[in-house]
Design an enzyme around this catalytic site. Structure first.
Site, mmCIF file in Angstrom:
data_model
loop_
_atom_site.group_PDB
_atom_site.id
_atom_site.type_symbol
_atom_site.label_atom_id
_atom_site.label_comp_id
_atom_site.label_asym_id
_atom_site.label_seq_id
_atom_site.Cartn_x
_atom_site.Cartn_y
_atom_site.Cartn_z
ATOM 1 N N GLU A 413 43.612 41.148 39.325
ATOM 2 C CA GLU A 413 42.812 41.310 40.549
ATOM 3 C C GLU A 413 41.308 41.238 40.264
ATOM 4 O O GLU A 413 40.523 42.049 40.758
ATOM 5 C CB GLU A 413 43.184 42.611 41.274
ATOM 6 C CG GLU A 413 44.612 42.556 41.800
ATOM 7 C CD GLU A 413 44.951 43.616 42.840
ATOM 8 O OE1 GLU A 413 44.026 44.160 43.453
ATOM 9 O OE2 GLU A 413 46.139 43.865 43.030
HETATM 10 C C1 LIG Z 1 51.264 40.759 35.048
HETATM 11 C C2 LIG Z 1 50.387 39.930 35.947
HETATM 12 C C3 LIG Z 1 50.556 39.987 37.320
HETATM 13 C C4 LIG Z 1 49.776 39.176 38.162
HETATM 14 N N1 LIG Z 1 49.999 39.193 39.522
HETATM 15 C C5 LIG Z 1 49.322 38.310 40.312
HETATM 16 C C6 LIG Z 1 49.637 38.175 41.706
HETATM 17 O O1 LIG Z 1 50.493 38.902 42.247
HETATM 18 N N2 LIG Z 1 48.992 37.236 42.430
HETATM 19 C C7 LIG Z 1 48.036 36.412 41.893
HETATM 20 O O2 LIG Z 1 47.496 35.576 42.607
HETATM 21 N N3 LIG Z 1 47.697 36.527 40.577
HETATM 22 C C8 LIG Z 1 48.322 37.452 39.779
HETATM 23 N N4 LIG Z 1 48.008 37.547 38.440
HETATM 24 C C9 LIG Z 1 46.965 36.701 37.898
HETATM 25 C C10 LIG Z 1 45.693 37.448 37.541
HETATM 26 O O3 LIG Z 1 45.008 37.797 38.716
HETATM 27 C C11 LIG Z 1 44.887 36.531 36.614
HETATM 28 O O4 LIG Z 1 45.527 36.590 35.360
HETATM 29 C C12 LIG Z 1 43.444 36.940 36.504
HETATM 30 O O5 LIG Z 1 42.760 36.639 37.689
HETATM 31 C C13 LIG Z 1 42.726 36.223 35.354
HETATM 32 O O6 LIG Z 1 42.938 34.848 35.398
HETATM 33 P P1 LIG Z 1 43.446 34.085 34.082
HETATM 34 O O7 LIG Z 1 44.611 34.829 33.553
HETATM 35 O O8 LIG Z 1 43.626 32.661 34.414
HETATM 36 O O9 LIG Z 1 42.295 34.270 33.029
HETATM 37 P P2 LIG Z 1 40.975 33.355 32.860
HETATM 38 O O10 LIG Z 1 40.385 33.054 34.178
HETATM 39 O O11 LIG Z 1 41.284 32.243 31.942
HETATM 40 O O12 LIG Z 1 40.019 34.374 32.134
HETATM 41 C C14 LIG Z 1 40.279 34.862 30.812
HETATM 42 C C15 LIG Z 1 39.178 35.812 30.404
HETATM 43 O O13 LIG Z 1 37.934 35.093 30.355
HETATM 44 C C16 LIG Z 1 36.870 35.929 30.702
HETATM 45 N N5 LIG Z 1 36.141 35.335 31.833
HETATM 46 C C17 LIG Z 1 36.605 34.477 32.766
HETATM 47 N N6 LIG Z 1 35.628 34.146 33.632
HETATM 48 C C18 LIG Z 1 34.520 34.791 33.230
HETATM 49 C C19 LIG Z 1 33.182 34.881 33.697
HETATM 50 N N7 LIG Z 1 32.773 34.255 34.816
HETATM 51 N N8 LIG Z 1 32.313 35.658 33.039
HETATM 52 C C20 LIG Z 1 32.693 36.336 31.934
HETATM 53 N N9 LIG Z 1 33.939 36.300 31.445
HETATM 54 C C21 LIG Z 1 34.845 35.548 32.079
HETATM 55 C C22 LIG Z 1 37.480 37.290 31.088
HETATM 56 O O14 LIG Z 1 37.430 38.147 29.969
HETATM 57 C C23 LIG Z 1 38.920 36.943 31.380
HETATM 58 O O15 LIG Z 1 39.789 38.047 31.150
HETATM 59 C C24 LIG Z 1 48.766 38.357 37.597
HETATM 60 C C25 LIG Z 1 48.580 38.339 36.213
HETATM 61 C C26 LIG Z 1 49.376 39.100 35.386
HETATM 62 C C27 LIG Z 1 49.169 39.022 33.902
#
Ligand SMILES: Cc1cc2nc3c(=O)[nH]c(=O)nc-3n(C[C@H](O)[C@H](O)[C@H](O)COP(=O)(O)OP(=O)(O)OC[C@H]3O[C@@H](n4cnc5c(N)ncnc54)[C@H](O)[C@@H]3O)c2cc1C
Length: 594
Positions: A413
Site C-alpha cells: 500500500e
Molecule cells: C503480500 C502482498 C500483498 C499485496 N496485495 C496487493 C493488493 O491487494 N492489491 C494491489 O494492487 N497490490 C498488492 N500488492 C502489491 C504492493 O502494493 C506492491 O508490492 C508495492 O506497491 C510495491 O511495488 P513493487 O513490489 O512493484 O516494488 P517496486 O515498485 O519495484 O519498488 C521496490 C522498492 O524500490 C524502492 N522505490 C520504488 N520507488 C521509489 C521511489 N520513488 N523513491 C524511493 N524508493 C523507491 C522502494 O524501496 C520499494 O520497496 C501486494 C504485495 C504483496 C507482497
C-alpha cells in the site's frame, strides 16, 4: 525538452490533478509545514460519540470472543489458509462491512470505531487483518466512496456480509510503486455498452477467492490520443478472466491468498465503472488512504502484543540470577515498545477521526501514519525477538511468524520510501506556494527565475514568524506543549531554508525530503500523544481519581522531540555527499562484484 524534464512535467501535472483539486481547509500536517499548530484537528483528543460507543463496545466484545474461540493464527500460518468458518464469523459479526451504511446491510461504524476492531484483529493474526483490509478497507472502498446508489444497491449487500469477498487490483509488473503506469487496457466496444479489458495483474490479495474485484485499467481519453486510468468492477465469472496463480507461495501473512490473474478480451459493462471515467488513479489513491488508516490500527494491535510478550518473558526468564527485566538494556527496549505503542494508538485514533470529521485532504496524515506505525512495529517485533533470545527462533512461539508477517507492512500500500518522499514534497508545497516565485521555479525548471525566487524567499524568512500555541488543558503538560511549539517553529524555519537553499533540485533530493518528512511525522505523532495524555489527565481529574501514570507518553515525547531536533540539525550537518558518492561508485560497477 529532455526526456527527464518531460517526465518531470508529466509527473507534476499528474500530481497536481490528483492531489490539489481546489481550495481546501488546512489540515494538521499541512499546517505544520506552514509553522502552524491547527489544534482543532487534534485537540481535544477525539472520542467515539457516546451513542455509537455502546454499539462499538458491544461489537468489540463479540468480535473478541469470536476471535478467542475460533482464530488460530499459528494454524492459519501453517496451513496457509484462513478457514471459511473464520471468514463466515467475521461476516456474521459485521467486520466485513463495518463502515458500510446500514441501508446496504453494513454496520455504519465510523473509521475510529472500525480501527478499534482492526486493532483487536491485528493483536492476534496479521493474515486475518490483511485479509479484512483487502476486502473491507480497500476491496469495497471504491464502491463505498465512488459507487452510485444503484451500484451500491446491486453489489454491497452480499459483500458486507462476507457472502461475497472483494479484492483491489492495482499492481502489475510495470506498475508497482509507480501506480500511474498501469498497462492493463480497457477499450470501449463498438456500441459503447462495454469496455474490453486486456492485461495482467499480480500480487493481488484475495484475487482467487474474491467474487468482486475493483480493477484499474487504462481507458482512452475522448477527443485525444491519450489514455487515463479508470476503475472497473469485475467478476471472475466474466469470460476471459483467468486466475494464473491463486496463492503465490510467500514469506509471511501466509494465510492470505495473494494471486495473479489475466484478463483476455473480458467484456465489462460500462455500468461497472466506479467514479468518473479517467479518474481511476484518484479513486485508487483515495481508497489506499483508508487502507493506510486501518494499517495503523493493525500495527498498533501487533505492537501491544509485543509489549505483552516482552513483559511476560522479562518477568519470568532468569539469567545471571536475575530476571531479564532487571537488566537495563532489556528495560530500555520494553520502555520504548510501551512508549511507541501508546503513540501508535494515539496517531491512529486522530488520523481516523480526521476522516470521520470530514477533512477533505488527509493524504499526508495517512501516509505519516502508515510509515510511522509500520516502522515502529518492525522495531517492536525485533526488540521483543531479541528479548526472547534463541527461543524466539522456534515455531512454538509466535515471534518468528510475527517477524515474517510484519515485513510486508513497509512495502505494501505504498512503500515507505515512496510515501516518505510524498510527505516531504506535498508538505513543502504549502510553504512553496507562499514563496510563489520559488514555487514557479519548482514547476518550471527552465524558468531561470532564481534571483527573484531568492528575494521572495528571504522576504518570507524575515517575516514575523511566531512560535505556535499548543493549547493543552493540564498545567503539568505545559512545558511539553511549549517545547512542541518551539520545534514546530524550528521545523518551519528549516523547511523555508531548505526551499530557498535547494530551490527546484529539492524535488529530487530524497535525503533532504526524508529528514523533513520524518521530522514532520515526529511532530504529528507528538501532537497526538500530547492530546491523548492531556485528555486522560483531564478525565481522571473529572472523575476525582488520581491521574494514572503516564511514563510511556512522557518517554515518547522526550524521545520524539530529540529525534525531531536531530533530524533538523542533520539538514545542515550530514554525509549526504559521501553517501551518494559511494552509491554512485558502487552502482556504476555493473557486473563487477569485486
Ligand atoms: C503480500 C502482498 C500483498 C499485496 N496485495 C496487493 C493488493 O491487494 N492489491 C494491489 O494492487 N497490490 C498488492 N500488492 C502489491 C504492493 O502494493 C506492491 O508490492 C508495492 O506497491 C510495491 O511495488 P513493487 O513490489 O512493484 O516494488 P517496486 O515498485 O519495484 O519498488 C521496490 C522498492 O524500490 C524502492 N522505490 C520504488 N520507488 C521509489 C521511489 N520513488 N523513491 C524511493 N524508493 C523507491 C522502494 O524501496 C520499494 O520497496 C501486494 C504485495 C504483496 C507482497
Amino acid at each position: 525538452m529532455t526526456e527527464t524534464e518531460a517526465q518531470r512535467q508529466k509527473e507534476i501535472q499528474q500530481a497536481e490533478e490528483l492531489l490539489f483539486a481546489g481550495p481546501q481547509a488546512v489540515g494538521f500536517a499541512k499546517g505544520l509545514f506552514l509553522g502552524h499548530f491547527v489544534s482543532d484537528w487534534v485537540m481535544p483528543y477525539p472520542r467515539i460519540p457516546a451513542a455509537q460507543q455502546i454499539e462499538a463496545d458491544k461489537s468489540l466484545a463479540e468480535v473478541r470472543q469470536f476471535l478467542d474461540e475460533k482464530l488460530d493464527p499459528s494454524a492459519i500460518d501453517r496451513q496457509a489458509d484462513i478457514p471459511r468458518e473464520v471468514i463466515d464469523g467475521l461476516g456474521r459479526f459485521g467486520v466485513l462491512g463495518m463502515t458500510a451504511p446500514k441501508e446496504f446491510g453494513g454496520r455504519g461504524f465510523s473509521q475510529m470505531a472500525n480501527c478499534k476492531i482492526l486493532e483487536e484483529i491485528g493483536r492476534r493474526c496479521a493474515s486475518t487483518s490483511v485479509f479484512v483490509n483487502a476486502h473491507h478497507s480497500i476491496g469495497i472502498r471504491a464502491l463505498l466512496l465512488f459507487g452510485s446508489h444503484a451500484q451500491k444497491q446491486t453489489w454491497l449487500p452480499r459483500l458486507v456480509t462476507g457472502e461475497q469477498l472483494a479484492a483491489f487490483a492495482l499492481t502489475e509488473e510495470q506498475a508497482g510503486s509507480d501506480a500511474a503506469n498501469v498497462q492493463m487496457q480497457a477499450r470501449p466496444s463498438e456500441d459503447g455498452s462495454h469496455y474490453i479489458l486486456n492485461g495482467e495483474k499480480r500480487y493481488i490479495t484475495n484475487a482467487a477467492i474474491a467474487q468482486v474485484l475493483t480493477v484499474m485499467a487504462r481507458t482512452p481519453v475522448p477527443g485525444s490520443n491519450k489514455t487515463a486510468i479508470s476503475a472497473f468492477l469485475v467478476t471472475p465469472d466474466m469470460p476471459g478472466f483467468t486466475i494464473l496463480e491463486p496463492r503465490m507461495p510467500k514469506l509471511g501473512i501466509r494465510g492470505t491468498a495473494t494471486g495473479r490473474f489475466a484478463m483476455r478480451d473480458v467484456r465489462v459493462p460500462k455500468e461497472n465503472i466506479l467514479g468518473p471515467l479517467g479518474k481511476g488513479l484518484r479513486v485508487a489513491l483515495t481508497v489506499l488512504d483508508f487502507g493506510r488508516t486501518t494499517f495503523g490500527a493493525c500495527c498498533t494491535g501487533a505492537a501491544k502484543t509485543c509489549l505483552q510478550l516482552a513483559i511476560r518473558h522479562a518477568n519470568t526468564r532468569r539469567q545471571f540470577n536475575k530476571t531479564l527485566g532487571e537488566f537495563d538494556l532489556v528495560r530500555k527496549k520494553i520502555a520504548r515498545i510501551a512508549a511507541d505503542a501508546y503513540a501508535m494508538e494515539a496517531m491512529t485514533t486522530v488520523t481516523a477521526s480526521l476522516i470521520d470529521r470530514g477533512l477533505e485532504d488527509y493524504m499526508i496524515e495517512t501516509a505519516m501514519l502508515k510509515v510511522f506505525t509500520t516502522e515502529l512495529l518492525w522495531e517492536a517485533i525485533n526488540d521483543t525477538f531479541q528479548i526472547y533470545g534463541g527461543s524466539a527462533y522456534f515455531t512454538d512461539l509466535p515471534l518468528e511468524r510475527m517477524l515474517r508477517d510484519a515485513r510486508i507492512n513497509q512495502i505494501g500500500e505504498g512503500s515507505n520510501e515512496v510515501l516518505t518522499s510524498f510527505i516531504g514534497l506535498v508538505g513543502m508545497r504549502g510553504p512553496g506556494m507562499e514563496f510563489k516565485e520559488i514555487y514557479d521555479t519548482m514547476l518550471k525548471p527552465l524558468g531561470g527565475r532564481i534571483g527573484k525566487a531568492w528575494t521572495a524567499g528571504m522576504n518570507r524568512l524575515g517575516a514575523a514568524i511566531r512560535i505556535p500555541d499548543v493549547p493543552v488543558q493540564s498545567d503539568e503538560l505545559r512545558s511539553f506543549a511549549s517545547q512542541l511549539g518551539r520545534i514546530i517553529w524550528r521545523f518551519n524555519l528549516a523547511v523555508n531554508r531548505a526551499l530557498i537553499a535547494y530551490r527546484e533540485p529539492i524535488l529530487d533530493m530524497q535525503l533532504v525530503q526524508e529528514r523533513i518528512a520524518d521530522a514532520a511525522t515526529e511532530l504529528f505523532a507528538s501532537s497526538c500523544v500530547l492530546s491523548r495524555w492531556d485528555a486522560e489527565v483531564q478525565a481522571s481529574r473529572r472523575n476525582g481519581s488520581t491521574p494514572s501514570e503516564h511514563s510511556a507518553a512522557e518517554l515518547f515525547l522526550r524521545q520524539s522531540f530529540r529525534r525531531a531536533r536531530r533530524l533538523l540539525g542533520d539538514l545542515n550537518d550530514n554525509e549526504d555527499r559521501a553517501v551518494l558518492g559511494t552509491a554512485n561508485s558502487v552502482l556504476s560497477r555493473a557486473g563487477n562484484d569485486d
